[in-house]
Design a protein around this motif. Sequence first.
Motif, mmCIF file in Angstrom:
data_model
loop_
_atom_site.group_PDB
_atom_site.id
_atom_site.type_symbol
_atom_site.label_atom_id
_atom_site.label_comp_id
_atom_site.label_asym_id
_atom_site.label_seq_id
_atom_site.Cartn_x
_atom_site.Cartn_y
_atom_site.Cartn_z
ATOM 1 N N LYS A 1 0.311 20.152 9.915
ATOM 2 C CA LYS A 1 -0.425 21.157 9.135
ATOM 3 C C LYS A 1 0.005 21.151 7.677
ATOM 4 O O LYS A 1 -0.799 21.308 6.763
ATOM 5 C CB LYS A 1 -0.143 22.560 9.709
ATOM 6 N N LYS B 1 -1.392 18.154 5.771
ATOM 7 C CA LYS B 1 -2.810 18.380 5.437
ATOM 8 C C LYS B 1 -2.955 19.325 4.260
ATOM 9 O O LYS B 1 -3.748 19.099 3.352
ATOM 10 C CB LYS B 1 -3.521 19.004 6.645
ATOM 11 N N LEU B 2 -2.203 20.407 4.318
ATOM 12 C CA LEU B 2 -2.263 21.404 3.251
ATOM 13 C C LEU B 2 -1.886 20.780 1.903
ATOM 14 O O LEU B 2 -2.618 20.903 0.916
ATOM 15 C CB LEU B 2 -1.307 22.562 3.581
ATOM 16 N N CYS B 3 -0.746 20.102 1.872
ATOM 17 C CA CYS B 3 -0.268 19.547 0.603
ATOM 18 C C CYS B 3 -1.212 18.487 0.052
ATOM 19 O O CYS B 3 -1.395 18.379 -1.157
ATOM 20 C CB CYS B 3 1.139 18.985 0.761
ATOM 21 N N ARG C 1 -4.319 18.513 0.211
ATOM 22 C CA ARG C 1 -5.489 19.153 -0.398
ATOM 23 C C ARG C 1 -5.237 19.459 -1.874
ATOM 24 O O ARG C 1 -6.167 19.591 -2.663
ATOM 25 C CB ARG C 1 -5.830 20.442 0.345
ATOM 26 N N LEU D 1 -1.340 27.437 -2.863
ATOM 27 C CA LEU D 1 -0.659 26.426 -2.048
ATOM 28 C C LEU D 1 0.585 27.035 -1.398
ATOM 29 O O LEU D 1 0.816 26.894 -0.183
ATOM 30 C CB LEU D 1 -0.276 25.227 -2.923
ATOM 31 N N GLU E 1 -0.254 29.582 1.355
ATOM 32 C CA GLU E 1 -0.655 28.896 2.592
ATOM 33 C C GLU E 1 0.542 28.227 3.265
ATOM 34 O O GLU E 1 0.669 28.229 4.486
ATOM 35 C CB GLU E 1 -1.743 27.862 2.297
#
Lengths: 87, 87
Positions: A16, A19-21, A23, A45, A48
Amino acid sequence: MYIVLVYDIGEKRVGKMLKLCRRYLNWIQNSVFEGEITPVKLKSLLAEAKLIMDEEQDSLILFKSRSEKWLEKEVVGKEKNELDTFL
Amino acid sequence: MYIVLVYDIGEKRVGKMLKLCRRYLNWIQNSVFEGEITPVKLKSLLAEAKLIMDEEQDSLILFKSRSEKWLEKEVVGKEKNELDTFL
């Protein structure tokens, strides 16, 4: 501003986080990202990231620089960046 | 100069690399180090690192800044640094 982000995250949460980073930033090594980001985007960021992280166990370190100019990068060995295009 | 060093090294070589980097820098997260270093010392750190690394598989990234002042650090979650005193 220009940032380098490095995390050390439990295995269960690492997918997860990756994926977040990705973005927000460019992935340059297993758990290392870099990129130009606005203060507003950095705030979201981090908000999240905190939802994903177990703050007792995980850690995330940010290095902020006003501009990419102030930070010279040198890579020794394999450039992981190539991977980026496959994932 | 002030540097941040991050490595991604095969398990078999990681212990040696950790020892090497701790001789020159402060350990701040699993595979992340930072510190003030002279160009001469950085050169010998990199020369020693290359002897340990498998350059086909491993990678090491350096971010260099003229001074610590230009790099603001922020840590979210656990500060791994505490470990340093035990090892």
